[in-house]
Design an enzyme around this catalytic site. Sequence first.
Site, PDB file in Angstrom:
ATOM      1  N   HIS A   1       0.792  -1.236   0.000  1.00 56.77           N
ATOM      2  CA  HIS A   1       0.000   0.000   0.000  1.00 56.77           C
ATOM      3  C   HIS A   1       0.822   1.282   0.000  1.00 56.77           C
ATOM      4  O   HIS A   1       0.259   2.366  -0.080  1.00 56.77           O
ATOM      5  CB  HIS A   1      -0.895   0.034   1.240  1.00 56.77           C
TER       6      HIS A   1
HETATM    7  C1  UD1 Z   1      -1.363   5.795   5.668  1.00 52.85           C
HETATM    8  C2  UD1 Z   1       0.025   6.266   6.134  1.00 52.85           C
HETATM    9  C3  UD1 Z   1       1.024   5.137   5.983  1.00 52.85           C
HETATM   10  C4  UD1 Z   1       0.541   3.896   6.698  1.00 52.85           C
HETATM   11  C5  UD1 Z   1      -0.870   3.523   6.260  1.00 52.85           C
HETATM   12  C6  UD1 Z   1      -1.379   2.385   7.082  1.00 52.85           C
HETATM   13  C7  UD1 Z   1       0.548   8.653   5.752  1.00 52.85           C
HETATM   14  C8  UD1 Z   1       1.385   9.579   4.951  1.00 52.85           C
HETATM   15  N1  UD1 Z   1       0.514   7.383   5.326  1.00 52.85           N
HETATM   16  O1  UD1 Z   1      -1.273   5.480   4.303  1.00 52.85           O
HETATM   17  O2  UD1 Z   1       2.259   5.521   6.547  1.00 52.85           O
HETATM   18  O3  UD1 Z   1       1.413   2.848   6.389  1.00 52.85           O
HETATM   19  O4  UD1 Z   1      -1.740   4.654   6.425  1.00 52.85           O
HETATM   20  O5  UD1 Z   1      -2.330   1.623   6.423  1.00 52.85           O
HETATM   21  O6  UD1 Z   1      -0.071   9.058   6.703  1.00 52.85           O
HETATM   22  N2  UD1 Z   1      -8.745   5.001   1.966  1.00 52.85           N
HETATM   23  C9  UD1 Z   1     -10.024   4.498   2.011  1.00 52.85           C
HETATM   24  N3  UD1 Z   1     -10.531   4.170   3.234  1.00 52.85           N
HETATM   25  C10 UD1 Z   1      -9.861   4.320   4.390  1.00 52.85           C
HETATM   26  C11 UD1 Z   1      -8.562   4.818   4.333  1.00 52.85           C
HETATM   27  C12 UD1 Z   1      -8.015   5.159   3.113  1.00 52.85           C
HETATM   28  O7  UD1 Z   1     -10.678   4.346   0.987  1.00 52.85           O
HETATM   29  O8  UD1 Z   1     -10.398   3.995   5.466  1.00 52.85           O
HETATM   30  C13 UD1 Z   1      -8.175   5.360   0.638  1.00 52.85           C
HETATM   31  C14 UD1 Z   1      -8.573   6.737   0.197  1.00 52.85           C
HETATM   32  O9  UD1 Z   1      -8.691   6.706  -1.181  1.00 52.85           O
HETATM   33  C15 UD1 Z   1      -7.369   7.558   0.557  1.00 52.85           C
HETATM   34  C16 UD1 Z   1      -6.231   6.581   0.313  1.00 52.85           C
HETATM   35  O10 UD1 Z   1      -6.772   5.328   0.691  1.00 52.85           O
HETATM   36  O11 UD1 Z   1      -7.247   8.713  -0.218  1.00 52.85           O
HETATM   37  C17 UD1 Z   1      -4.991   6.846   1.083  1.00 52.85           C
HETATM   38  O12 UD1 Z   1      -5.247   6.955   2.471  1.00 52.85           O
HETATM   39  P1  UD1 Z   1      -4.237   7.736   3.420  1.00 52.85           P
HETATM   40  O13 UD1 Z   1      -4.739   7.671   4.806  1.00 52.85           O
HETATM   41  O14 UD1 Z   1      -3.944   9.090   2.866  1.00 52.85           O
HETATM   42  O15 UD1 Z   1      -2.891   6.955   3.275  1.00 52.85           O
HETATM   43  P2  UD1 Z   1      -2.562   5.407   3.390  1.00 52.85           P
HETATM   44  O16 UD1 Z   1      -2.092   4.952   2.058  1.00 52.85           O
HETATM   45  O17 UD1 Z   1      -3.652   4.681   4.052  1.00 52.85           O
HETATM   46  N1  UDP Z   2      -3.196  -5.631   9.200  1.00 53.71           N
HETATM   47  C1  UDP Z   2      -4.513  -5.989   9.485  1.00 53.71           C
HETATM   48  N2  UDP Z   2      -5.335  -6.327   8.453  1.00 53.71           N
HETATM   49  C2  UDP Z   2      -4.911  -6.342   7.159  1.00 53.71           C
HETATM   50  C3  UDP Z   2      -3.572  -5.971   6.881  1.00 53.71           C
HETATM   51  C4  UDP Z   2      -2.747  -5.605   7.927  1.00 53.71           C
HETATM   52  O1  UDP Z   2      -4.916  -6.002  10.651  1.00 53.71           O
HETATM   53  O2  UDP Z   2      -5.701  -6.674   6.270  1.00 53.71           O
HETATM   54  C5  UDP Z   2      -2.335  -5.199  10.317  1.00 53.71           C
HETATM   55  C6  UDP Z   2      -0.963  -5.833  10.381  1.00 53.71           C
HETATM   56  O3  UDP Z   2      -1.003  -7.017  11.135  1.00 53.71           O
HETATM   57  C7  UDP Z   2      -0.119  -4.762  11.049  1.00 53.71           C
HETATM   58  C8  UDP Z   2      -0.773  -3.478  10.592  1.00 53.71           C
HETATM   59  O4  UDP Z   2      -2.061  -3.830  10.115  1.00 53.71           O
HETATM   60  O5  UDP Z   2      -0.222  -4.821  12.454  1.00 53.71           O
HETATM   61  C9  UDP Z   2       0.060  -2.879   9.516  1.00 53.71           C
HETATM   62  O6  UDP Z   2      -0.613  -1.864   8.908  1.00 53.71           O
HETATM   63  P1  UDP Z   2      -0.185  -1.290   7.493  1.00 53.71           P
HETATM   64  O7  UDP Z   2       0.599  -2.289   6.759  1.00 53.71           O
HETATM   65  O8  UDP Z   2      -1.427  -0.754   6.889  1.00 53.71           O
HETATM   66  O9  UDP Z   2       0.707  -0.040   7.894  1.00 53.71           O
HETATM   67  P2  UDP Z   2       2.262   0.131   8.171  1.00 53.71           P
HETATM   68  O10 UDP Z   2       2.656  -0.789   9.254  1.00 53.71           O
HETATM   69  O11 UDP Z   2       2.974  -0.110   6.881  1.00 53.71           O
HETATM   70  O12 UDP Z   2       2.364   1.572   8.553  1.00 53.71           O
END
Ligand code: UD1
Ligand code: UDP
Length: 358
Positions: free
Chosen positions: A200
């Site tokens: 992601h």
């Molecule tokens: C964010 C964090 C990243 C983390 C990740 C965990 C930042 C810069 N990035 O990335 O470090 O690893 O969360 O998963 O803060 N979206 C949905 N539903 C949701 C959430 C997101 O549809 O509940 C979609 C939306 O299109 C949104 C996009 O995902 O625009 C990105 O979401 P965003 O929270 O900006 O960043 P992540 O890629 O989730």
């Molecule tokens: N995780 C979860 N469900 C999923 C994928 C990941 O509960 O479908 C958990 C995973 O075990 C870990 C956390 O989410 O604890 C990691 O989140 P993510 O990879 O989104 O973010 P990052 O750690 O890269 O910031």
Amino acid sequence: MIAVVVGTRPEIIKMAPVVLKLEEEGLDYTFIHTGQHYDYEMSKIFIEELGLPEPHYSFQLKGETPGEQIGEMIIQLDKVAQKRKPKVVAVQGDTNSMVAAAIAALKVGADVAHVEAGLRSYDWRMPEEHNRRMIDHVSKYLFAPTEEAKRNLEEEHVYGEIFVTGNTIIDALDRYLPLAEEKASQIEVPFDEFAIVTFHRAENVDNPFTLRDFVTILERSPIPLVYPIHPRTERRLKEFGLWERVKNIKHLYLMKPLGYLEFLGLLKRAKIVLSDSGGLQEEVTHPKIRKHILVLRTSTERPEAVKAGFAHVVGTNPVVVLATLERLLEENPPLPERSPFGDGRAAERIVKVLKEAS
Ligand code: UD1
Ligand code: UDP
């Protein structure tokens, strides 16, 4: 008073042991969810499954860009802080929510406490690297998970005091793995032996060429794949015309993002992991998991997992990734019994400091 701020999936999971410890100790705290992640399966499911109290405050963000969202979060957090007057604000990791919380805290005169301080990828393409550097430099209390993280902070001469605590993810695994194992047998996947995939990161999925390489890796994988897809990635696959290719892969089982217990259950059953996640690089090192992870990135801020032999930073070139995957599946090199990320008592150490600070 202590404020604890979360906003995304990994923060809820990693702050859970801290919140539960604050509850246990009967300390005065305010629990805030910024609304950065908003889908049920990216936010509320974790509050429910992990047995956390409902956040006292949660926001609904209107903005779409990181700048808009950070601005909005600061405004909302400022309102809460004016009302609740926290002495210390605890943030976790490196997301946009956390940088917003750190700024909001400073501006109302509260101290910032950074859980998981001192991680560095030295990769300036990553928004997380910008965020963690900013947060570390304005924190009064820095909870470094490892000695390596502490060294990074010392090299940068940060302002605050550093405590080496371990990572709260190990505490979370100790607490939730038994529940996850109970749940694991209820989750049906069409393969006995499989690799688990997550992907992601912005620098990966927002680039159509990198995302195409990822799809090629999925198509050519020598092992069946179970893939709970992040909403950001689903959106980009559709946008870049790659969605049909993914859906047509017979050896790939696509799932919605999973709750923590379901995910851990599957992680435990998986043979190997392919991912660009930060948290997963830590989770695979837990003594009850112990798996190899191919890190689909060109850098990592978790060198401890590489050094211990768990993590293999392979990038996203299909030839390199698939060759490494085949080798690891054939050789299954032995892994250490201990995690480099702590002993499961990080939350205890963190709450002790927060208590004195509040
Ligand atoms: C964010 C964090 C990243 C983390 C990740 C965990 C930042 C810069 N990035 O990335 O470090 O690893 O969360 O998963 O803060 N979206 C949905 N539903 C949701 C959430 C997101 O549809 O509940 C979609 C939306 O299109 C949104 C996009 O995902 O625009 C990105 O979401 P965003 O929270 O900006 O960043 P992540 O890629 O989730
Ligand atoms: N995780 C979860 N469900 C999923 C994928 C990941 O509960 O479908 C958990 C995973 O075990 C870990 C956390 O989410 O604890 C990691 O989140 P993510 O990879 O989104 O973010 P990052 O750690 O890269 O910031």
